[in-house]
Design a protein around this motif. Structure first.
Motif, PDB file in Angstrom:
ATOM      1  N   VAL A   1     -10.046  17.742   1.283  1.00 49.12           N
ATOM      2  CA  VAL A   1      -9.150  18.142   2.371  1.00 49.12           C
ATOM      3  C   VAL A   1      -9.159  17.093   3.481  1.00 49.12           C
ATOM      4  N   PHE A   2     -10.337  16.655   3.828  1.00 46.93           N
ATOM      5  CA  PHE A   2     -10.413  15.676   4.914  1.00 46.93           C
ATOM      6  C   PHE A   2      -9.769  14.353   4.507  1.00 46.93           C
ATOM      7  N   GLN A   3      -9.968  13.983   3.268  1.00 49.81           N
ATOM      8  CA  GLN A   3      -9.357  12.746   2.781  1.00 49.81           C
ATOM      9  C   GLN A   3      -7.833  12.844   2.826  1.00 49.81           C
ATOM     10  N   THR A   4      -7.325  14.014   2.459  1.00 45.93           N
ATOM     11  CA  THR A   4      -5.878  14.229   2.526  1.00 45.93           C
ATOM     12  C   THR A   4      -5.393  14.094   3.969  1.00 45.93           C
ATOM     13  N   MET A   5      -6.174  14.695   4.850  1.00 48.11           N
ATOM     14  CA  MET A   5      -5.833  14.620   6.270  1.00 48.11           C
ATOM     15  C   MET A   5      -5.746  13.167   6.735  1.00 48.11           C
ATOM     16  N   LEU A   6      -6.788  12.398   6.411  1.00 48.79           N
ATOM     17  CA  LEU A   6      -6.806  10.995   6.839  1.00 48.79           C
ATOM     18  C   LEU A   6      -5.620  10.241   6.272  1.00 48.79           C
ATOM     19  N   ASN A   7      -5.333  10.511   5.013  1.00 49.58           N
ATOM     20  CA  ASN A   7      -4.240   9.796   4.357  1.00 49.58           C
ATOM     21  C   ASN A   7      -2.896  10.164   4.977  1.00 49.58           C
ATOM     22  N   VAL A   8      -2.620  11.453   5.036  1.00 48.25           N
ATOM     23  CA  VAL A   8      -1.298  11.895   5.483  1.00 48.25           C
ATOM     24  C   VAL A   8      -1.100  11.602   6.971  1.00 48.25           C
ATOM     25  N   PHE A   9      -2.044  12.046   7.767  1.00 47.75           N
ATOM     26  CA  PHE A   9      -1.879  11.885   9.206  1.00 47.75           C
ATOM     27  C   PHE A   9      -1.988  10.421   9.614  1.00 47.75           C
ATOM     28  N   GLY A  10      -2.815   9.687   8.885  1.00 48.50           N
ATOM     29  CA  GLY A  10      -2.938   8.261   9.196  1.00 48.50           C
ATOM     30  C   GLY A  10      -1.615   7.539   8.985  1.00 48.50           C
ATOM     31  N   SER A  11      -0.949   7.861   7.892  1.00 48.24           N
ATOM     32  CA  SER A  11       0.292   7.153   7.605  1.00 48.24           C
ATOM     33  C   SER A  11       1.407   7.603   8.533  1.00 48.24           C
ATOM     34  N   LEU A  12       1.247   8.781   9.157  1.00 45.53           N
ATOM     35  CA  LEU A  12       2.290   9.292  10.050  1.00 45.53           C
ATOM     36  C   LEU A  12       1.940   9.070  11.514  1.00 45.53           C
ATOM     37  N   ASP A  13       0.950   8.248  11.765  1.00 47.09           N
ATOM     38  CA  ASP A  13       0.583   7.893  13.132  1.00 47.09           C
ATOM     39  C   ASP A  13       0.020   9.081  13.916  1.00 47.09           C
ATOM     40  N   MET A  14      -0.499  10.073  13.202  1.00 51.18           N
ATOM     41  CA  MET A  14      -1.147  11.172  13.918  1.00 51.18           C
ATOM     42  C   MET A  14      -2.660  10.943  13.988  1.00 51.18           C
ATOM     43  N   PHE A  15      -3.151  10.100  13.107  1.00 48.50           N
ATOM     44  CA  PHE A  15      -4.534   9.614  13.130  1.00 48.50           C
ATOM     45  C   PHE A  15      -4.431   8.088  13.085  1.00 48.50           C
ATOM     46  N   PRO A  16      -5.502   7.388  13.411  1.00 49.83           N
ATOM     47  CA  PRO A  16      -5.472   5.943  13.141  1.00 49.83           C
ATOM     48  C   PRO A  16      -5.364   5.730  11.634  1.00 49.83           C
ATOM     49  N   LEU A  17      -4.593   4.748  11.241  1.00 48.31           N
ATOM     50  CA  LEU A  17      -4.414   4.466   9.819  1.00 48.31           C
ATOM     51  C   LEU A  17      -5.687   3.858   9.260  1.00 48.31           C
ATOM     52  N   THR A  18      -6.312   4.536   8.269  1.00 50.70           N
ATOM     53  CA  THR A  18      -7.595   4.043   7.776  1.00 50.70           C
ATOM     54  C   THR A  18      -7.520   3.557   6.347  1.00 50.70           C
ATOM     55  N   GLY A  19      -6.460   3.862   5.648  1.00 50.05           N
ATOM     56  CA  GLY A  19      -6.347   3.339   4.290  1.00 50.05           C
ATOM     57  C   GLY A  19      -7.200   4.057   3.286  1.00 50.05           C
ATOM     58  N   VAL A  20      -7.127   5.392   3.260  1.00 52.57           N
ATOM     59  CA  VAL A  20      -7.780   6.133   2.191  1.00 52.57           C
ATOM     60  C   VAL A  20      -6.679   6.711   1.304  1.00 52.57           C
TER      61      VAL A  20
ATOM     62  N   ALA B   1       0.810  -1.224   0.000  1.00 51.37           N
ATOM     63  CA  ALA B   1       0.000   0.000   0.000  1.00 51.37           C
ATOM     64  C   ALA B   1       0.837   1.266   0.000  1.00 51.37           C
ATOM     65  N   ALA B   2       2.121   1.144  -0.335  1.00 59.20           N
ATOM     66  CA  ALA B   2       2.986   2.329  -0.303  1.00 59.20           C
ATOM     67  C   ALA B   2       2.522   3.387  -1.291  1.00 59.20           C
ATOM     68  N   ASN B   3       2.018   2.949  -2.453  1.00 60.62           N
ATOM     69  CA  ASN B   3       1.654   3.954  -3.449  1.00 60.62           C
ATOM     70  C   ASN B   3       0.212   4.435  -3.299  1.00 60.62           C
ATOM     71  N   THR B   4      -0.474   3.962  -2.295  1.00 61.03           N
ATOM     72  CA  THR B   4      -1.818   4.501  -2.041  1.00 61.03           C
ATOM     73  C   THR B   4      -1.896   5.077  -0.627  1.00 61.03           C
ATOM     74  N   ASP B   5      -2.022   4.203   0.359  1.00 60.76           N
ATOM     75  CA  ASP B   5      -2.235   4.684   1.729  1.00 60.76           C
ATOM     76  C   ASP B   5      -1.019   5.411   2.279  1.00 60.76           C
ATOM     77  N   LEU B   6       0.177   4.978   1.907  1.00 66.28           N
ATOM     78  CA  LEU B   6       1.385   5.546   2.495  1.00 66.28           C
ATOM     79  C   LEU B   6       2.091   6.476   1.513  1.00 66.28           C
ATOM     80  N   VAL B   7       1.329   6.964   0.548  1.00 68.71           N
ATOM     81  CA  VAL B   7       1.986   7.666  -0.556  1.00 68.71           C
ATOM     82  C   VAL B   7       2.717   8.927  -0.110  1.00 68.71           C
ATOM     83  N   PHE B   8       2.242   9.528   0.964  1.00 65.62           N
ATOM     84  CA  PHE B   8       2.918  10.745   1.427  1.00 65.62           C
ATOM     85  C   PHE B   8       4.360  10.427   1.838  1.00 65.62           C
TER      86      PHE B   8
END
Lengths: 380, 455
Positions: free
Chosen positions: A253-272, A196-203
């Motif tokens: 914007v919210f989707q970006t937030m979920l993606n970026v912060f999720g992958s950086l452990d600032m939000f729960p990782l949700t896979g968007v 999932a590096a090129n989707t969920d963890l793309v940041f």
């Protein structure tokens, strides 16, 4: 892209939109049901459909439809029936996504729902009530879905379990740090070997290979859409466009937030996905689709194809935020040559664009920004 | 319509959260980037889990470990290799608090601008604060005891000596079986990552609580008949001490007196003072988190509280935290946070980072600190004998911690010395060393003599 143009063009006329809203609402349901019935489970969420060697994620397309139908049903004034229709559609979506265990998308729908509801009512009391019930639902959810609960429990402690629940997050952080400001070079990274590096963890991948600066610009690109929206809705043609564009930007914007912060452990990782950046056709289609709502609200002459063209080419290049490629503009004009100008260009709240509405050059933009910040202070 | 337009401000609100979060991330990246990079899966700086480049040196520039394309070599001196095994760590990462593991990013040359790409060719030089010679002395003084010796400068925070045993030679690693008692906890740094029953050394915390909570405690006298019943427990002493002042009670380390004091103060307040003394905290030694201590003050039985007050029962103290508390007594409140990195330089010698000396919160009031220091001096003069510590202006407290499972007690000696050029606080812990005076105090003297001599 084509989807963007077609949708933007379609959105030119409110009557068409209103006509279609029931159909689109139904389409939303159909898409989500299709996922439920035919979907295969990947990484815990049942959101992929495989047809003829292609895999698509209908919930992505459902996002576009949701705004299309949601904004339209509210546009039809304060009629109770419309309101309940929208509520029904929303809760159907939440329910279907929860059943799919796609809680990231579910959260995105929820935030979009809140934004639309707020724009319509401006009533904080009702909204906080809705939020409270959502939190209650979340608590129940954590109880019954151990897969989600595990993601929540690692949240903020990814480094405590680098080979287990925090596997993806710590690797994203490590890779992102390794890139420095300028990156190690395209293809030189290692994060792309992680699932999932090129989707969920793309940041993390952007930061590693292209550097932090590009990563931040990507975020800024999405964030700047909100400025664009805020600006264009002032000359708003109809509350439909205002609501739709605002909801679409909020969603991005919210989707970006979920993606970026999720992958950086600032939000729960949700896979968007990260709009416009993450790999995946459905996601790209949805991102362009959402952008179409933003563009549709744009009434600047010569810069927008979303309104009927009155005057021809403005020599100066219009301000263009975000990810839109420059060539798009020329392309639109070609499309417009052949487009049908018979339709009445504006919706119910139609207004001639005021002079100076568009950002015709940087100075305009800056003065608008100043104005905007004054506005934020609540003085006007 | 107008209302709706106004409400679109909500998109700004969302965008603001996005930007604020991004800003927060950049801040974290700036602060923690180096430790993030140190993840062993990061193939920019590791190959097959082994760090590719970097050199570790002691404070005087003696090479402790060095990597050339992943081939690690260690110090020339076998004693140094053993003494600093836990401080230096091993490339395989088995010793999780080792410098090779914890500071991999710094060793490889990570920086915020170019990331993991090194500016030069062969990694950075990382100078630790430890002195290899002092550590050698400490390792030899510990002999066959399992335990730890820690010495740090309470003015600057530099850890001069950090030795943990059992140990082995990383250049010729022996086959270590998990069950082998000789290698019990060999991969654990006992100074940073363990906690032990503190025995009488904990009376320095109980004393602090007493000085603060019982105003006339110094004028009171205590009576010891060799044992006393408190709650459901019989508190026993090494002998019948008779009538004692508070100072004398500390000199002879009377369990009966301190048991009664603990009962008077109560478990809740004792827990508060253990926390105030910084014992329940985890310190960050340049990013290496120490183990937090834990105590048995939540019991309902006053007998359990009494045992906890004399450092037995469920009390478990981390040696590093105890050493920092000693620094606080020496400094009269705040003390330096321990540090293990001296400096990081490029191979050419150019410094790449600055390590500021940080202070702790006040761990003790100035007044109590000076009284406790006075009593610790009196311990040395009246009980242990100054002749044991020739030339040292030393303040100390021994501990003899009884463990149910072992026949021989564990030996502690904690304290500090006053010396303008060598302001050192120390902790010595030797498992199975017997009484604190006979073993740990002796080791402490040997190490401190070496530490003072180096300056």
């Amino acid at each position: 892209m084509t989807f963007f143009v077609v949708l933007s063009w379609y959105l030119r006329d409110l009557k068409r939109v209103v006509k279609l809203r029931h159909a689109v609402a139904a389409l939303t349901c159909v898409l989500l049901c299709a996922s439920l019935v035919f979907g295969t489970i990947t990484n815990g969420a049942q959101n992929w459909i495989h047809i003829m060697g292609m895999s698509i994620q209908p919930s992505e397309l459902a996002k576009v439809c949701f705004i299309f139908a949601g904004a339209a049903s509210l546009e039809r004034l304060f009629k109770k029936r419309n309101f309940w229709g929208f509520m029904g559609l929303s809760f159907f979506c939440f329910g279907a996504l929860a059943l799919m265990s796609d809680f990231g998308t579910c959260a995105i729908f929820f935030v979009t729902f809140l934004v639309i509801a707020f724009l319509r009512s401006g009533d904080f009391a009702t909204l906080s009530l809705i939020c409270c019930s959502a939190i209650a639902a979340l608590v129940l959810l954590l109880k019954f879905k151990p897969y989600i609960a595990a993601r929540f429990s690692i949240w903020g402690h990814a480094w405590d379990d680098v080979s287990g629940a925090g596997y993806q997050q710590v690797r994203t952080m490590s890779a992102a740090a390794s890139g420095g400001l300028i990156g190690v070079g395209s293809g030189e990274g290692w994060l792309h070997r992680i699932a999932a590096a090129n989707t969920d963890l793309v940041f993390g991948m952007i930061c590693e290979e292209w550097g932090l600066i590009i990563g931040l610009l990507a975020i800024l690109g999405i964030a700047s859409l909100s400025i664009f929206t805020f600006r264009v809705v002032k000359s708003g043609r109809s509350s439909y466009y205002v609501i739709a564009s605002c909801a679409a930007v909020s969603m991005l914007v919210f989707q970006t937030m979920l993606n970026v912060f999720g992958s950086l452990d600032m939000f729960p990782l949700t896979g968007v996905t990260f709009p416009f950046v993450s790999c995946g056709g459905s996601s790209m289609l949805a991102s362009w689709g959402l952008l179409a709502f933003v563009k549709a609200a744009d009434t600047r002459q010569g810069a927008s194809f979303a309104v009927k063209k009155v005057k021809f080419k403005n020599k100066k290049k219009p301000f263009r935020p975000g990810q839109e490629p420059q060539s798009v503009d020329d392309f639109f004009e070609e499309v417009l040559e052949g487009s049908d100008a018979e339709y009445p260009p504006l919706g119910r709240d139609a207004a001639e664009p005021e002079p100076g509405t568009g950002f015709n050059d940087m100075d305009d933009f800056l003065s608008d920004l100043e104005f905007l910040f004054d506005n934020k202070g609540g003085k006007r | 319509m107008k209302n709706i337009t106004r409400r679109t401000i909500i998109t700004f609100f969302l965008a603001a959260i996005l930007l604020a979060g991004t800003f927060f991330f950049v801040g974290r990246l700036f602060m923690d980037g180096s430790s993030w990079v140190s993840l062993s899966a990061n193939t920019h700086i590791y190959s097959n889990g082994i760090l590719k480049s970097g050199t570790l040196l002691d404070r005087d520039g003696e090479v402790l470990a060095s990597s050339n394309q992943g081939n690690w070599t260690f110090a020339d001196n076998a004693t140094t290799r053993r003494a600093l095994l836990h401080t230096v760590g091993i490339p395989q990462g088995t010793i999780s608090t080792g410098a090779i593991t914890k500071f991999a990013g710094k060793l490889a040359g990570y920086n915020f601008i170019t990331g993991a790409k090194h500016l030069g060719t062969s990694g950075n030089n990382l100078y630790l604060t430890v002195d290899a010679d002092v550590c050698d002395t400490a390792y030899q003084a510990l002999g066959n005891y399992k335990g730890t010796v820690g010495v740090y400068n309470y003015e600057t925070g530099e850890i001069i000596c950090l030795v943990s045993t059992p140990t082995y030679d990383p250049a010729n690693p022996p086959a270590i079986s998990v069950e082998d008692p000789a290698y019990e906890g060999v991969y654990v740094n006992r100074f940073l990552s363990s906690k032990f029953i503190p025995g009488s050394t904990f009376k320095l915390v109980t004393l602090y609580a007493a000085l603060e909570e019982i105003p006339d405690i110094r004028s009171r006298t205590f009576h010891c008949e060799g044992s006393v019943q408190i709650g459901d427990q019989l508190i026993t002493c090494t002998g019948a001490h008779g009538d004692l002042t508070l100072e004398q009670a500390l000199n002879v380390s009377c369990n009966c007196a301190f048991g009664q004091i603990a009962e008077m103060i109560g478990g809740k307040k004792l827990a508060k003072y253990a926390e105030a003394a910084g014992l329940t905290d985890s310190y960050s030694v340049n990013g290496i988190a120490t183990k937090a201590s834990s105590f048995g003050f939540d019991s309902k039985d006053s007998g359990d509280i009494a045992w906890a007050g004399v450092g037995q029962g469920k009390d478990l103290v981390n040696p590093c935290a105890m050493m920092v508390y000693m620094g606080a007594i020496a400094n009269g409140g705040k003390t330096a946070v321990p540090q293990i990195i001296s400096k990081v330089t490029l191979p050419g010698g150019l410094k790449t980072s600055i390590y500021l000396h940080k202070k702790t919160e006040p761990l003790i009031t100035e007044e109590s600190a000076s009284i406790i220091a006075e009593y610790m001096k009196s311990n040395v003069v009246n009980n242990y004998g100054e002749s044991r510590f020739p030339g040292l202006d030393i303040y100390g407290k021994t501990g003899t911690a009884q463990v149910d499972s072992a026949e021989v007690s564990n030996s502690w000696f904690v304290g500090f010395i006053r010396n303008e050029n060598a302001p050192y606080a120390f902790v010595v812990y030797a498992e199975g060393g017997g009484s604190g005076v006979s073993t740990a105090a002796k080791i402490a003297n040997t190490v401190l003599q070496a530490a003072v001599a180096r300056d």
